[in-house]
Design a protein around this motif. Structure first.
Motif, short mmCIF file in Angstrom:
data_model
loop_
_atom_site.label_atom_id
_atom_site.label_comp_id
_atom_site.label_asym_id
_atom_site.label_seq_id
_atom_site.Cartn_x
_atom_site.Cartn_y
_atom_site.Cartn_z
N ALA A 83 0.87 -1.19 0.00
CA ALA A 83 0.00 0.00 0.00
C ALA A 83 0.90 1.23 0.00
N THR A 84 0.53 2.22 -0.78
CA THR A 84 1.38 3.40 -0.92
C THR A 84 0.55 4.61 -1.30
N HIS A 85 1.15 5.78 -1.15
CA HIS A 85 0.50 7.02 -1.58
C HIS A 85 0.67 7.16 -3.09
N VAL A 86 -0.39 7.61 -3.75
CA VAL A 86 -0.35 7.80 -5.20
C VAL A 86 -1.07 9.09 -5.58
N ALA A 87 -0.64 9.64 -6.69
CA ALA A 87 -1.39 10.68 -7.38
C ALA A 87 -2.10 9.94 -8.49
N LYS A 88 -3.42 10.07 -8.59
CA LYS A 88 -4.13 9.24 -9.56
C LYS A 88 -5.18 10.03 -10.33
N VAL A 89 -5.55 9.42 -11.45
CA VAL A 89 -6.62 9.95 -12.29
C VAL A 89 -7.31 8.76 -12.93
N VAL A 90 -8.63 8.82 -13.05
CA VAL A 90 -9.42 7.79 -13.72
C VAL A 90 -10.04 8.43 -14.97
N PHE A 91 -9.91 7.75 -16.11
CA PHE A 91 -10.42 8.33 -17.35
C PHE A 91 -10.75 7.23 -18.35
N ASP A 92 -11.44 7.59 -19.41
CA ASP A 92 -11.77 6.69 -20.51
C ASP A 92 -10.83 7.00 -21.68
N PRO A 93 -9.91 6.08 -22.02
CA PRO A 93 -8.96 6.34 -23.10
C PRO A 93 -9.60 6.56 -24.47
N ASP A 94 -10.85 6.17 -24.63
CA ASP A 94 -11.54 6.42 -25.89
C ASP A 94 -12.06 7.86 -25.98
N GLN A 95 -12.13 8.55 -24.85
CA GLN A 95 -12.63 9.92 -24.83
C GLN A 95 -11.54 10.95 -24.57
N VAL A 96 -10.51 10.57 -23.84
CA VAL A 96 -9.43 11.49 -23.50
C VAL A 96 -8.11 10.81 -23.83
N SER A 97 -7.23 11.53 -24.52
CA SER A 97 -5.94 10.97 -24.91
C SER A 97 -5.08 10.66 -23.68
N SER A 98 -4.49 9.48 -23.66
CA SER A 98 -3.63 9.11 -22.53
C SER A 98 -2.40 10.03 -22.46
N ARG A 99 -1.96 10.56 -23.58
CA ARG A 99 -0.82 11.50 -23.57
C ARG A 99 -1.16 12.74 -22.75
N ILE A 100 -2.37 13.24 -22.93
CA ILE A 100 -2.80 14.42 -22.17
C ILE A 100 -2.85 14.09 -20.69
N VAL A 101 -3.39 12.93 -20.35
CA VAL A 101 -3.51 12.53 -18.95
C VAL A 101 -2.13 12.39 -18.31
N TYR A 102 -1.22 11.69 -18.97
CA TYR A 102 0.12 11.50 -18.42
C TYR A 102 0.86 12.83 -18.26
N HIS A 103 0.80 13.69 -19.27
CA HIS A 103 1.47 14.99 -19.17
C HIS A 103 0.82 15.85 -18.09
N GLY A 104 -0.51 15.83 -18.02
CA GLY A 104 -1.20 16.60 -17.00
C GLY A 104 -0.86 16.13 -15.60
N LEU A 105 -0.84 14.83 -15.39
CA LEU A 105 -0.52 14.28 -14.07
C LEU A 105 0.94 14.56 -13.71
N SER A 106 1.80 14.51 -14.70
CA SER A 106 3.22 14.83 -14.47
C SER A 106 3.38 16.28 -14.02
N ASP A 107 2.73 17.20 -14.71
CA ASP A 107 2.80 18.61 -14.32
C ASP A 107 2.14 18.84 -12.97
#
Length: 150
Positions: A83-107
């Motif tokens: 068990a660990t601390h995480v920064a997370k996001v849940v999304f539908d890859p058919d509606q939102v690009s995973s590149r945007i999600v990864y870059h957004g979470l990174s920033d």
């Protein structure tokens, strides 16, 4: 669809895993997950979440959550993702690009680090409630987690 980031605590996972070394590809780890499914079926083990781990440059790990006693065989290893601390996001890859999600979470985590909420980001992982290639519901609820140190 709303996409929002959050800091939370992820549960521990008891998993069977296979490591693959090589470049990223579109159906990354699909054959490894199929091998884990067949192994679990032969062992008579119930399965849970599918966890994709990136283990550094060109190293990938397929982890299938297991419930019950099992025995490792061949290239399949058993371990516990604590068990660990995480920064997370849940999304539908058919509606939102995973590149945007990864870059957004990174920033977003970079700013959390700047404000002192976290010390560091350890690495990314994706968690699905089922097989994302066979279960449309699991695919539509892709959970990207960045493991963080507080």
């Amino acid at each position: 669809m709303t996409v929002d980031f959050e800091l939370t605590k992820a549960p521990s996972y008891r998993v069977a895993s296979i490591v693959r070394v090589g470049p990223w590809k579109e159906d990354n780890l699909r054959s490894e997950f199929e091998e884990l499914e067949h192994w679990a079926k032969r062992q008579g083990i119930r399965t849970g979440s599918y966890v994709f781990l990136e283990r550094g440059s060109r190293r990938w790990e397929a982890c299938l959550e297991i419930n019950g006693r099992a025995k490792a065989e061949g290239r399949i290893r058993l371990k516990t993702l604590s068990a660990t601390h995480v920064a997370k996001v849940v999304f539908d890859p058919d509606q939102v690009s995973s590149r945007i999600v990864y870059h957004g979470l990174s920033d977003w985590t970079r700013w959390r680090k700047k404000y002192g909420e976290i010390r560091s980001v350890v690495g990314p992982r994706e968690v699905y409630s089922g097989n994302p290639w066979k279960d449309k519901q699991a695919w539509a609820h892709c959970e990207v987690q960045f493991v963080v140190r507080k």
